[in-house]
Scaffold this active site. Structure first.
Site, PDB file in Angstrom:
ATOM      1  N   TRP A 100     -21.718 -36.648  -4.300  1.00  0.00           N
ATOM      2  CA  TRP A 100     -20.709 -36.467  -3.320  1.00  0.00           C
ATOM      3  C   TRP A 100     -19.713 -37.788  -3.134  1.00  0.00           C
ATOM      4  O   TRP A 100     -18.555 -37.661  -3.222  1.00  0.00           O
ATOM      5  CB  TRP A 100     -21.081 -35.972  -1.824  1.00  0.00           C
ATOM      6  CG  TRP A 100     -21.981 -34.788  -2.157  1.00  0.00           C
ATOM      7  CD1 TRP A 100     -23.362 -34.568  -2.075  1.00  0.00           C
ATOM      8  CD2 TRP A 100     -21.477 -33.335  -2.666  1.00  0.00           C
ATOM      9  NE1 TRP A 100     -23.753 -33.394  -2.502  1.00  0.00           N
ATOM     10  CE2 TRP A 100     -22.669 -32.713  -2.696  1.00  0.00           C
ATOM     11  CE3 TRP A 100     -20.164 -32.910  -2.665  1.00  0.00           C
ATOM     12  CZ2 TRP A 100     -22.548 -31.306  -3.020  1.00  0.00           C
ATOM     13  CZ3 TRP A 100     -20.216 -31.576  -3.235  1.00  0.00           C
ATOM     14  CH2 TRP A 100     -21.247 -30.672  -3.294  1.00  0.00           C
ATOM     15  N   ASP A 174     -19.099 -39.873   5.287  1.00  0.00           N
ATOM     16  CA  ASP A 174     -19.328 -38.543   4.983  1.00  0.00           C
ATOM     17  C   ASP A 174     -20.750 -38.450   5.596  1.00  0.00           C
ATOM     18  O   ASP A 174     -21.772 -38.764   5.138  1.00  0.00           O
ATOM     19  CB  ASP A 174     -19.169 -38.249   3.635  1.00  0.00           C
ATOM     20  CG  ASP A 174     -19.712 -36.939   3.157  1.00  0.00           C
ATOM     21  OD1 ASP A 174     -20.001 -36.074   4.132  1.00  0.00           O
ATOM     22  OD2 ASP A 174     -19.615 -36.417   1.928  1.00  0.00           O
ATOM     23  N   LYS A 198     -24.412 -27.971   6.731  1.00  0.00           N
ATOM     24  CA  LYS A 198     -25.775 -28.676   6.617  1.00  0.00           C
ATOM     25  C   LYS A 198     -26.418 -28.715   8.117  1.00  0.00           C
ATOM     26  O   LYS A 198     -27.665 -28.587   8.026  1.00  0.00           O
ATOM     27  CB  LYS A 198     -25.753 -29.982   5.913  1.00  0.00           C
ATOM     28  CG  LYS A 198     -25.147 -29.840   4.731  1.00  0.00           C
ATOM     29  CD  LYS A 198     -26.060 -29.333   3.531  1.00  0.00           C
ATOM     30  CE  LYS A 198     -25.287 -29.350   2.360  1.00  0.00           C
ATOM     31  NZ  LYS A 198     -25.305 -27.970   1.470  1.00  0.00           N
TER      32      LYS A 198
HETATM   33  C1  LIG Z   1     -22.698 -35.222   1.460  1.00  0.00           C
HETATM   34  C2  LIG Z   1     -22.006 -34.015   1.222  1.00  0.00           C
HETATM   35  N1  LIG Z   1     -20.675 -34.363   1.034  1.00  0.00           N
HETATM   36  C3  LIG Z   1     -19.893 -33.412   0.698  1.00  0.00           C
HETATM   37  C4  LIG Z   1     -20.402 -32.265   0.612  1.00  0.00           C
HETATM   38  C5  LIG Z   1     -19.407 -30.903   0.059  1.00  0.00           C
HETATM   39  O1  LIG Z   1     -19.312 -29.907   1.094  1.00  0.00           O
HETATM   40  P1  LIG Z   1     -18.307 -28.683   0.897  1.00  0.00           P
HETATM   41  O2  LIG Z   1     -19.159 -27.590   0.007  1.00  0.00           O
HETATM   42  O3  LIG Z   1     -18.283 -28.193   2.307  1.00  0.00           O
HETATM   43  O4  LIG Z   1     -17.064 -28.961   0.285  1.00  0.00           O
HETATM   44  C6  LIG Z   1     -21.546 -31.479   0.496  1.00  0.00           C
HETATM   45  C7  LIG Z   1     -22.300 -30.371   0.176  1.00  0.00           C
HETATM   46  O5  LIG Z   1     -23.491 -30.351  -0.176  1.00  0.00           O
HETATM   47  C8  LIG Z   1     -22.661 -32.769   0.910  1.00  0.00           C
HETATM   48  O6  LIG Z   1     -24.044 -32.638   1.047  1.00  0.00           O
END
Ligand SMILES: Cc1ncc(COP(=O)(O)O)c(C=O)c1O
Length: 272
Positions: A100, A174, A198
């Site tokens: 991510w 994030d 989450k």
């Molecule tokens: C730490 C983190 N950032 C970003 C994301 C991406 O999220 P989204 O599916 O809402 O775009 C995730 C998804 O699992 C994540 O765990």
């Protein structure tokens, strides 16, 4: 009725209380006779939910007054772009600790390039050499960055930054998969964002907690929908908000408050 939990990729387990009150609201929202998913987002009943949701965020995380809380669609992945669009002017550093973080960096690199600054968004440190199995230490954060971006919990790899770090530049985090799991000193961050699915609700809504001085420093055009200021000014209702997801998130946060808030859940998390 059979009950099972999903421990696979995707959304979290939600409290039964939140699910049950949502089922009621799906039939009749706040005594209006209108199903939640048909309610006008301009109605006073809906405005009440938005205000309650914002107030719960502020209370649970003790968010200082100089921060705005917004709820948007598009997923945390779209926030990767929001962050760069709204904060990148000359230089941005990322802590590359997982898939991510890498995706967030990629968006910043694209924005840097499109703004004539190719290479000016980069990894300050990375754990890619060992398949992201550790959080880098001992790196120096350049003091001329517009911002430094971290991913506090690296979903998939399971590494986590469990403290609020001191940072010489605007710290952006994030917190998609550890928000509300422990108390956070919000004042250490310029911006905290994440997808709700989450820890605090279903997919379909993201949260962003933004200190008011971090915006307005970018000279490039920011498209209206990708400009955090648009959503701050319109209290997350510039366009039709994802009412279902926001409602479930509100019910989830009410439940969290009821069990004692982030301090209580943190204790449970440590014990389990
Ligand atoms: C730490 C983190 N950032 C970003 C994301 C991406 O999220 P989204 O599916 O809402 O775009 C995730 C998804 O699992 C994540 O765990």
């Amino acid at each position: 009725m059979k009950k099972a939990y999903n421990f696979f990729a995707g959304p979290c387990v939600l409290p039964e209380e939140a699910i049950n009150s949502t089922i009621d609201a799906l039939k009749d929202f706040a005594g209006t006779g209108i199903p939640l998913i048909s309610i006008s987002h301009r109605s006073k009943e809906w405005e009440g939910v938005m205000n309650e949701c914002r107030a719960l965020w502020k209370e649970l995380l003790q968010i200082p007054d100089n921060y705005h809380v917004v709820f948007l669609g598009g997923g945390a992945s779209l926030q990767f772009l929001y962050v760069a669009m709204n904060l990148f002017e000359n230089k941005a550093g990322y802590l590359e600790t997982g898939v991510w973080a890498k995706k967030a960096l990629k968006e910043a690199q694209g924005i840097a390039k499109s703004r004539g600054k190719e290479g000016a968004a980069f990894a300050v440190a990375s754990s890619a050499d060992k398949t992201y199995c550790y959080i880098p230490k001992g790196y120096e954060i350049p003091t001329d960055l517009d911002y430094f971006h971290i991913t506090t919990n690296n979903t998939i790899y399971g590494t986590e930054i469990k403290y609020d770090m001191d940072c010489p530049v605007t710290l952006v985090a994030d917190m998609s998969s550890d928000i509300m799991s422990r108390p956070v000193d919000v004042s250490k961050y310029g911006l905290i964002y994440g997808g709700a699915q989450k820890n605090v609700g279903p997919a379909g809504v993201i949260f962003a907690i933004i200190r008011d001085d971090v915006l307005g420093k970018v000279s490039s055009y920011i498209p209206t929908m990708l400009d955090y200021r648009t959503h701050i000014e319109k209290e997350s209702m510039f366009n039709t908000p994802p009412v279902f997801a926001i409602y479930v998130m509100t019910q989830t946060l009410k439940w969290l408050k009821g069990i004692g808030g982030v301090e209580a859940i943190n204790k449970i998390n440590i014990t389990c």
